[in-house]
Design an enzyme around this catalytic site. Structure first.
Site, PDB file in Angstrom:
ATOM      1  N   LYS A 177      59.457  49.511  -6.629  1.00 39.37           N
ATOM      2  CA  LYS A 177      60.154  48.347  -6.378  1.00 39.37           C
ATOM      3  C   LYS A 177      60.094  47.598  -7.855  1.00 39.37           C
ATOM      4  O   LYS A 177      59.106  47.468  -8.234  1.00 39.37           O
ATOM      5  CB  LYS A 177      59.419  47.644  -5.189  1.00 39.37           C
ATOM      6  CG  LYS A 177      59.824  46.557  -4.813  1.00 39.37           C
ATOM      7  CD  LYS A 177      59.177  45.864  -3.532  1.00 39.37           C
ATOM      8  CE  LYS A 177      59.699  44.509  -2.938  1.00 39.37           C
ATOM      9  NZ  LYS A 177      59.124  43.943  -2.056  1.00 39.37           N
TER      10      LYS A 177
ATOM     11  N   SER B 283      61.628  42.295   2.239  1.00 33.43           N
ATOM     12  CA  SER B 283      62.454  42.510   0.796  1.00 33.43           C
ATOM     13  C   SER B 283      62.661  43.603   0.234  1.00 33.43           C
ATOM     14  O   SER B 283      63.339  43.753  -0.746  1.00 33.43           O
ATOM     15  CB  SER B 283      61.797  41.330  -0.264  1.00 33.43           C
ATOM     16  OG  SER B 283      60.265  41.986  -0.649  1.00 33.43           O
TER      17      SER B 283
ATOM     18  N   SER C 159      57.518  43.205   4.112  1.00 35.75           N
ATOM     19  CA  SER C 159      58.584  43.734   3.362  1.00 35.75           C
ATOM     20  C   SER C 159      58.521  45.035   3.044  1.00 35.75           C
ATOM     21  O   SER C 159      59.405  45.430   2.344  1.00 35.75           O
ATOM     22  CB  SER C 159      58.421  42.864   1.799  1.00 35.75           C
ATOM     23  OG  SER C 159      58.725  41.590   2.041  1.00 35.75           O
TER      24      SER C 159
END
Length: 518
Positions: free
Chosen positions: A90, A165, A189
């Site tokens: 990420k 997210s 997330s």
């Protein structure tokens, strides 16, 4: 490339990370072959999925070659089980020499001079980094629609969101672009995208995995964790990245429990003696009927394997969402103050005719560099921390947080693990909730409590809802007892896979893979 070679690559990318690792150890496949196979999928899938912000092809191949050379020489003693298996990261986690943006224009072009502790461990394990995945800007969102660069699509229906997210990492793993990935979880997330994409997402105990090198959103809530297609893969990655780190002041100076051992024990599907607590406040009303139905079926499967299910009450969880959306924006306001155009990242000078002062330059930089959602949370947090409101808002929210921590402590006196649905709904269509931030915030109602309490939590696929989209089943465990949730999670995964005749992702239509196999 021949059809036979294409078919072999298709077979390789569908393997779990543990299966890939086994083939590497037995010299049935090289790390480079796996990286090349994943890069082929990425090339084919990205026009539809858009999971990656940056693809580090040359770096990944070089890392794979270095591992293969070491493996051929027999110099692999002490390497973790996932050695040589590729991974996606990420873009909230800094990577030396690879652009890291947190999906924000304000960090566009920034190349970190150091690695996060988890990246140091990944590299030491010989795991090639395929690239950096998309997210909501500075991890602020529940749909990955707030990225400054692109919108990631859900592999189950490319007209729907993958959650947020960390939608990029979840979609990359679900679409077979990567076997495993790293994400960050501040209010769900990792777990909420896991539920919406049919992947496994884990938020470790706060402090159980180093946060050094994770770009800060809300420092008392953020946690790096694994994204995978199986519980065992998550356990293997969790053990690899976990443990004490002197560079992180919040890191817990204790060894990790035997996570991988617990996951393998769970695969035997024997849960006699395990007591499961059903959280009364996180189920039923407000949850989509298909979500609740799959959750109830999974709960029954746990009972069929010998688990005892009891209902427990955590009365203050009804205040968790409100407390979170005061604490989190307050910490966002503080953490994002460093992005001012003075030291690194974007710098925008004031327009001609305006005083060319530092204050005006900072204002112009932040106006151009931050998106709407980030600005909204900075404003909320600044208000909550302002004189006259600090005690009434931020102070009160922290008191609620303490009550939630006590709720979990009391609940774990009655059972080994707690359970709930992961998300109240399945994946929604793009734009469906963008105009109503409060409705969007409700998507995290079941995941936020774990971050406030600092307890570990995990989402695994529970099946498909009536609309044909994935549903997540969530486990919680006491602090630093992450192993306790891995056993029932692995058992439930095995039972559901057995009932449906294989992993849920086998039913996912993958035109990008099918085109490669021809």
């Amino acid at each position: 490339m021949s059809q036979q070679d294409n078919s072999r690559q298709d077979d390789l990318v569908r393997l779990s990370a543990a299966e890939m690792a086994d083939k590497i150890r037995n010299k049935q496949v090289s790390s480079r072959e796996l990286v090349e196979a994943e890069l082929k999928v990425i090339e084919s899938a990205e026009p539809s999925i858009q999971a990656f912000l940056h693809i580090s092809k040359d770096e990944a191949l070089a890392q794979a070659d270095a591992f293969d050379k070491k493996h051929a020489s027999g110099d692999t003693e002490g390497l973790p089980e996932l050695a040589g298996v590729p991974i996606a990261i990420k873009d909230m986690i800094v990577t030396k020499g690879i652009e890291t943006t947190a999906a924000s224009k304000i960090l566009e072009g920034w190349v970190p001079p150091y690695d996060a502790t988890v990246i140091t461990k990944i590299k030491a394990a010989g795991m090639p980094i395929l690239g950096k995945t998309n997210l909501d800007e500075f991890a602020q969102g529940s749909s990955t629609e707030h990225s400054a660069y692109t919108t990631t699509h859900n592999p189950w229906d490319t007209e729907r969101v993958p959650g947020g997210s960390g939608g990029g990492s979840a979609s990359a793993v679900a679409s077979f672009e990567a076997p495993v990935a790293l994400g960050t979880d501040t209010g769900g997330s990792i777990r909420q995208p896991g539920a919406l994409t049919g992947t496994v997402g884990v938020k470790p105990t706060y402090g159980g995995v180093s946060r050094f090198g994770a770009i800060a959103m809300a420092s008392s809530l953020d946690q790096i964790g694994p994204v995978s297609r199986t519980v065992l893969d998550a356990a293997l990655l969790h053990e690899l990245i976990g443990g004490y780190d002197e560079h992180d002041s919040t890191s817990i100076p204790k060894p990790l429990p035997s996570i991988v051992k617990a996951a393998r024990e769970g695969q035997k599907m024997d849960l006699k003696g395990v007591k499961v607590g059903l959280i009364k406040e996180i189920s039923g009303e407000g949850f989509q009927p298909g979500v609740q139905a799959r959750f109830d079926e999974a709960l029954k499967a746990l009972q069929n394997m010998g688990a005892e299910v009891v209902e427990v009450s955590c009365p203050h969880l009804s205040y968790a969402l409100g407390a979170y959306y005061i604490i989190m924006p307050s910490e966002v306001s503080s953490n994002l103050a460093r992005y001012d155009g003075m030291r690194y990242g974007l710098r925008v000078m004031p327009p001609t005719g305006t005083d060319q002062t530092a204050a005006n330059m900072m204002a112009a930089t932040r106006e151009a560099g931050f998106g709407d959602e980030v600005k909204r949370r900075i404003i909320l947090g600044t208000y909550a921390l302002s004189a006259g409101y600090y005690d009434a808002w931020y102070g009160s929210a922290q008191k609620v947080r303490t009550l939630i921590i006590r709720d979990y402590e009391n609940a774990f006196k009655q059972c080994d693990v707690l359970v709930s649905p992961t998300s109240p709904s399945t994946a929604f269509k793009f734009g469906e909730k963008m105009d109503d931030p409060l409705t969007m915030y409700l998507e995290d109602v079941a995941t936020i409590p774990a971050n406030l309490a600092g307890v570990p939590a995990m989402s695994i696929p529970a099946g498909l809802s009536d609309d044909g989209l994935p549903v997540g089943f969530q486990f919680f465990a006491p602090q630093m007892r992450d192993d306790l949730m891995y056993k029932p999670a692995a058992a439930l995964e095995a039972a559901l896979d057995q009932a449906r005749g294989g992993p849920m992702l086998q039913s996912l239509k993958t035109p990008w893979l099918e085109s490669l196999a021809k």
